[in-house]
Design an enzyme around this catalytic site. Structure first.
Site, PDB file in Angstrom:
ATOM      1  N   ARG A   1       0.927  -1.241   0.138  1.00  0.00           N
ATOM      2  CA  ARG A   1       0.067  -0.066   0.025  1.00  0.00           C
ATOM      3  C   ARG A   1       0.629   1.461   0.026  1.00  0.00           C
ATOM      4  O   ARG A   1       0.198   2.275   0.507  1.00  0.00           O
ATOM      5  CB  ARG A   1      -0.942  -0.116   1.278  1.00  0.00           C
TER       6      ARG A   1
ATOM      7  N   LYS B   1       1.556  11.148 -10.326  1.00  0.00           N
ATOM      8  CA  LYS B   1       0.535  10.348 -11.056  1.00  0.00           C
ATOM      9  C   LYS B   1       1.232   9.167 -11.415  1.00  0.00           C
ATOM     10  O   LYS B   1       2.344   9.176 -12.093  1.00  0.00           O
ATOM     11  CB  LYS B   1       0.008  11.111 -12.354  1.00  0.00           C
TER      12      LYS B   1
ATOM     13  N   GLU C   1       4.900  18.262 -24.479  1.00  0.00           N
ATOM     14  CA  GLU C   1       4.523  18.662 -23.187  1.00  0.00           C
ATOM     15  C   GLU C   1       5.185  19.949 -22.642  1.00  0.00           C
ATOM     16  O   GLU C   1       4.545  20.513 -21.841  1.00  0.00           O
ATOM     17  CB  GLU C   1       5.023  17.582 -21.910  1.00  0.00           C
TER      18      GLU C   1
ATOM     19  N   LYS D   1       4.312  22.739 -13.894  1.00  0.00           N
ATOM     20  CA  LYS D   1       3.716  21.632 -13.052  1.00  0.00           C
ATOM     21  C   LYS D   1       3.825  21.546 -11.744  1.00  0.00           C
ATOM     22  O   LYS D   1       2.795  21.161 -10.902  1.00  0.00           O
ATOM     23  CB  LYS D   1       4.209  20.221 -13.900  1.00  0.00           C
TER      24      LYS D   1
ATOM     25  N   GLU E   1      -5.846  16.004  -8.543  1.00  0.00           N
ATOM     26  CA  GLU E   1      -6.732  16.298  -9.626  1.00  0.00           C
ATOM     27  C   GLU E   1      -8.191  16.354  -9.561  1.00  0.00           C
ATOM     28  O   GLU E   1      -9.103  16.251 -10.300  1.00  0.00           O
ATOM     29  CB  GLU E   1      -6.272  15.264 -10.979  1.00  0.00           C
TER      30      GLU E   1
ATOM     31  N   ARG F   1      -5.680  20.726 -11.393  1.00  0.00           N
ATOM     32  CA  ARG F   1      -4.741  19.813 -11.997  1.00  0.00           C
ATOM     33  C   ARG F   1      -5.155  19.420 -13.542  1.00  0.00           C
ATOM     34  O   ARG F   1      -4.333  18.932 -14.473  1.00  0.00           O
ATOM     35  CB  ARG F   1      -4.435  18.648 -11.203  1.00  0.00           C
TER      36      ARG F   1
ATOM     37  N   ASN G   1      -3.861  18.463 -18.513  1.00  0.00           N
ATOM     38  CA  ASN G   1      -4.350  17.410 -19.448  1.00  0.00           C
ATOM     39  C   ASN G   1      -4.655  18.095 -20.919  1.00  0.00           C
ATOM     40  O   ASN G   1      -5.318  17.374 -21.915  1.00  0.00           O
ATOM     41  CB  ASN G   1      -5.572  16.634 -19.202  1.00  0.00           C
TER      42      ASN G   1
ATOM     43  N   HIS H   1      -4.435  16.088 -24.076  1.00  0.00           N
ATOM     44  CA  HIS H   1      -4.237  14.630 -24.061  1.00  0.00           C
ATOM     45  C   HIS H   1      -5.796  13.837 -24.115  1.00  0.00           C
ATOM     46  O   HIS H   1      -5.536  12.856 -24.289  1.00  0.00           O
ATOM     47  CB  HIS H   1      -4.268  14.430 -22.463  1.00  0.00           C
TER      48      HIS H   1
ATOM     49  N   HIS I   1      -4.570  10.703 -26.172  1.00  0.00           N
ATOM     50  CA  HIS I   1      -4.771   9.525 -25.560  1.00  0.00           C
ATOM     51  C   HIS I   1      -5.574   8.547 -26.400  1.00  0.00           C
ATOM     52  O   HIS I   1      -5.234   7.312 -26.705  1.00  0.00           O
ATOM     53  CB  HIS I   1      -5.189   9.407 -24.083  1.00  0.00           C
TER      54      HIS I   1
ATOM     55  N   HIS J   1       4.068   9.441 -27.271  1.00  0.00           N
ATOM     56  CA  HIS J   1       3.195  10.397 -26.703  1.00  0.00           C
ATOM     57  C   HIS J   1       3.130  11.643 -27.150  1.00  0.00           C
ATOM     58  O   HIS J   1       1.833  12.373 -27.010  1.00  0.00           O
ATOM     59  CB  HIS J   1       3.410   9.991 -25.052  1.00  0.00           C
TER      60      HIS J   1
END
Length: 354
Positions: free
Chosen positions: A116, A138, A180, A222, A232, A236, A240, A243, A247, A259
């Site tokens: 965990r 992330k 990015e 960032k 997020e 946040r 994206n 994206h 994606h 990417h």
């Protein structure tokens, strides 16, 4: 000289030349074992890290994984969990991710899920990893249904961006990573766009102070956003930008497209949506294509029927119920959400990409 960019009060991002051997300095006290995860072709970049850890009397285990998105599967993650279990890793041990964005995503996910949550240090070796994937906590892996649909928020204890690792990076990979960074210019820091437009050759030169400044500026963008919204919940989501469609394209292409290339196309698509919604003018729409193309990034796409991409768009993490949501601009450095655009508008914007 090493630049330190704090991510709130949580951890620091170090940027400089020859800094990767400082991994032991970032580990929490009491760490006895470390798993160093790296792409199999990049074992040489992990060597100084492994050596520094052993000199610090840390028990080191190495795990080579496939390169790029092929690393981000449940099968690879399960193999790494087995390595941790067989070596007796406890909650006071740690993981180190060395490689591009895919490996740092994977390493973070494995660290987040083992017992965990154990500590993770990220050592990104690509522009993409430095300016985006390794910073922010992330983590995720892909499934047959889409990209990063399984994951967790798990901040690292530190990030080391060793600029020396960029020296042998192919020019196309540097350009893809710049997508990015350019995203950061559009949503928050237009000086990034100015730097790219003023000297695109220097912006793609791994030895250039221009590229270093671009990297540091995007990390700062960032870090600021993540420090204010780790999970997020609202702000946040602006990270994206580009994206949502990006994606979907990556998924359609079987993750064979870089990417950054997909995100570049996705930003042009988002700009087309914003323009059709009356949020940005002709000049800002045109600037998307201009700044991206000047470093060799794609701004057109006709590789899939829109209906195929729409299936993936509906699985996007920003979707709420049946409501599609896109990050768009309401002017330069003024991001916002566009909720529920009409299907006709989305199809028109996609047609404009061709």
């Amino acid at each position: 000289m090493t630049t330190v960019v704090p991510v709130g009060d949580e951890y620091d991002v170090l940027v400089g030349h020859g800094v990767s051997d400082r991994v032991p300095d970032l580990l929490p006290k009491g760490v006895q074992r470390v798993l160093v995860i790296h792409p199999e072709p990049l074992a040489h970049l992990a060597e100084p890290i492994v050596r520094a850890l052993r000199q610090a009397d840390v028990e080191v285990h190495e795990a080579g994984v496939p390169d790029a998105e092929a690393a981000k599967t449940v099968e690879v993650a399960a193999r790494l969990w087995s390595v941790l279990g067989e070596a007796g890793f406890t909650r006071t041990d740690a993981v180190v991710g060395v490689g591009g964005g895919s490996v740092t995503d994977l390493a973070g996910f494995v660290a987040a899920t083992w017992l965990r949550g154990v500590a993770v240090v990220q050592v990104p070796t690509t522009v993409l990893g430095m300016v985006d994937a390794a910073v922010g906590g992330k983590t995720g892996i892909n499934t047959p249904e889409g990209k990063n649909l399984v994951g967790s928020f798990h901040p690292p204890v530190g990030v080391l961006c060793d600029l020396d690792s960029l020296a042998t990076l192919p020019p196309r990979d540097i350009a893809a990573g710049l997508a990015e960074a350019i995203k950061g210019g559009f949503i928050a820091d237009p000086a990034i766009l100015d730097l790219v437009e003023a000297d695109p050759v220097a912006a793609t030169d791994p030895r250039s102070p221009v590229l270093r400044e671009i990297i540091e500026r995007k990390i700062a963008v960032k870090a600021d956003v993540v420090a204010r919204d780790l999970k997020e919940s609202s702000l946040r989501e602006i990270l994206n930008y580009g994206h949502t469609l990006g994606h979907a394209i990556e998924h359609h292409e079987g993750y064979r497209m870089r990417h950054g290339d997909a995100v570049a196309i996705g930003m042009v698509y988002a700009a087309e949506l914003a323009h059709r919604s009356g949020l940005i003018d002709d000049a800002l729409l045109a600037r998307h294509r201009q700044v991206l193309s000047t470093v060799g990034l794609p701004t057109t796409y006709a590789g899939a029927p829109f209906d195929d991409l729409l299936i993936a768009l509906r699985r996007d993490k920003k979707t709420r119920g049946s409501l599609l949501r896109f990050v768009v601009l309401d002017g330069l450095a003024s991001p916002r959400r566009l909720e529920g655009p009409s299907e006709d508008m989305m199809r028109e914007a996609y047609a404009a990409l061709a």
